[in-house]
Design an enzyme around this catalytic site. Structure first.
Site, PDB file in Angstrom:
ATOM      1  N   LYS A 126     -58.020  29.099  61.856  1.00  0.00           N
ATOM      2  CA  LYS A 126     -56.647  29.588  61.667  1.00  0.00           C
ATOM      3  C   LYS A 126     -56.336  30.740  62.600  1.00  0.00           C
ATOM      4  CE  LYS A 126     -55.718  28.075  56.977  1.00  0.00           C
ATOM      5  NZ  LYS A 126     -55.318  28.432  55.625  1.00  0.00           N
ATOM      6  N   LYS A 128     -56.674  14.411  57.808  1.00  0.00           N
ATOM      7  CA  LYS A 128     -56.403  14.467  56.373  1.00  0.00           C
ATOM      8  C   LYS A 128     -54.907  14.632  56.126  1.00  0.00           C
ATOM      9  CE  LYS A 128     -57.982  17.590  53.477  1.00  0.00           C
ATOM     10  NZ  LYS A 128     -58.755  18.647  52.828  1.00  0.00           N
ATOM     11  N   LYS A 144     -49.774  19.227  54.282  1.00  0.00           N
ATOM     12  CA  LYS A 144     -48.399  19.671  54.093  1.00  0.00           C
ATOM     13  C   LYS A 144     -47.719  19.990  55.424  1.00  0.00           C
ATOM     14  CE  LYS A 144     -49.628  24.494  53.172  1.00  0.00           C
ATOM     15  NZ  LYS A 144     -50.844  24.879  53.581  1.00  0.00           N
TER      16      LYS A 144
END
Ligand code: TRP
Length: 335
Positions: free
Chosen positions: A116, A199, A202
């Site tokens: 991240k 995967k 969102k």
């Protein structure tokens, strides 16, 4: 009386208006099942959602929406303790204590932080993002669970949690239960509809089916799901990942075995197959969405659930903090 049930704790972030079927079929169905056999604590981790940019009005609404969806999929507040992380100061208190026994290098090795922070750049990554796994460890250890159901991507955070619990116990005396990781089982791994190598997430709205999506949106997303240049359905995870993912979705939506589902749809044309998948998803999602909408229309009921949850959680969490402070040698107030 039956013997005390083993305790489970898990958490989910309120970062979206809606959970997607990857969350639901992957992890949350396990939460529902565990209620029958375990003493479950389920936490909406709103403090974790502060580690990235957030909108104050949105997070408030999303916290309520998260609770509504948990109840709508079958989490039963009569069986489980459902609560909001920020309602208990103990999470932040224990996080501080644990941060004082975590090595800087140890925290810096967390791959989720590395990924991240690499994406966002060092200046835009916060210290909160860096210490995120320590707050997660606090969420867990406060409740003394024996098991923590999480997705595969959380394995490293759970290892850190176990290490910190062991380290604290070894240094200051037995205080924390060492929790086992329970990862989500095999074929419930749901992939992105537009990119079936990733995967479902969102951050890829057209590749994800959300619990709060309308029937029309669900139909459209399934119909435009990426497949391949073949015409007939067959189950082959490597050669036909898009089709295999849709078969997995169909199996999950109908609570059926994946091999039986694969056999039943084998040889269908893609159009008819997608129609069947979309209809099955609509049938499964619609009642849940309606229930969640009804709960959100009467937020007083939701507030009551999370207040009762916070009270139950507080009993366990405050005892852990008292014990922890005592072991650390902090001067207790009033003692
Ligand atoms: N990091 C977890 C996730 O992204 C969410 C989480 C926070 C959590 N605290 C937790 C999961 C405690 C399990 C237990 O999925």
């Amino acid at each position: 009386m039956s013997a005390a049930r083993e305790r489970v704790l898990s958490g989910i972030q309120p970062t979206m208006d809606s959970f997607h079927v990857g969350n639901w079929f992957g992890a949350l169905t396990q939460w529902v099942d565990l209620q029958e056999t375990h003493d479950c604590f389920y936490c909406v981790v709103d403090l974790h959602a502060l580690t990235v940019n957030h909108d104050p009005a949105a997070i408030r609404q999303r916290t309520l929406a998260s609770v509504a969806q948990l109840l709508a999929i079958g989490i039963d507040p009569a069986k489980s303790t459902v609560f909001v992380q920020s309602h208990l100061a103990e999470h932040s208190q224990l996080a501080w204590v644990l941060s004082c026994i975590t090595g800087f290098g140890e925290a810096a090795r967390m791959t989720q932080f590395k990924d991240k922070s690499q994406k966002d750049g060092a200046d835009r990554s916060t210290v909160g993002l860096f210490t995120y796994p320590i707050l997660q460890a606090a969420d867990i250890l406060l409740y003394q669970p024996t098991r923590v159901p999480v997705g595969d991507d959380q394995r490293q955070h759970l290892e850190l949690t176990r290490d910190l619990a062991q380290r604290f116990n070894a240094t200051y005396g037995d205080t924390f239960t060492i929790p086992e990781t329970m990862t989500v089982v095999g074929n419930s791994r749901i992939l992105d509809l537009q990119d079936p190598t990733a995967k479902m997430s969102k951050s890829s709205p057209s590749g994800a089916v959300f619990i709060m999506d309308s029937n029309d949106q669900i139909m459209k997303k399934i119909k435009s799901a990426v497949t391949d240049s073949d015409r007939e359905v067959s189950f082959d995870v490597t050669a036909k990942p898009g089709i295999a993912n849709l078969i997995g979705l169909l199996a999950a939506a109908t609570n059926a075995d994946i091999n039986a589902t694969a056999a039943a749809v084998s040889g269908l044309g893609y159009g008819a197959f997608k129609q069947q998948v979309a209809e099955a998803l609509v049938a499964r999602i619609e009642p849940v969405r309606t229930e969640a909408q009804q709960l959100l229309a009467e937020p007083a009921g939701l507030t009551q659930v999370i207040e009762a949850g916070a009270q139950k959680a507080k009993i366990v969490a405050s005892k852990t903090i008292t014990d922890t402070y005592q072991r650390l040698g902090l001067l207790g107030s009033g003692s």
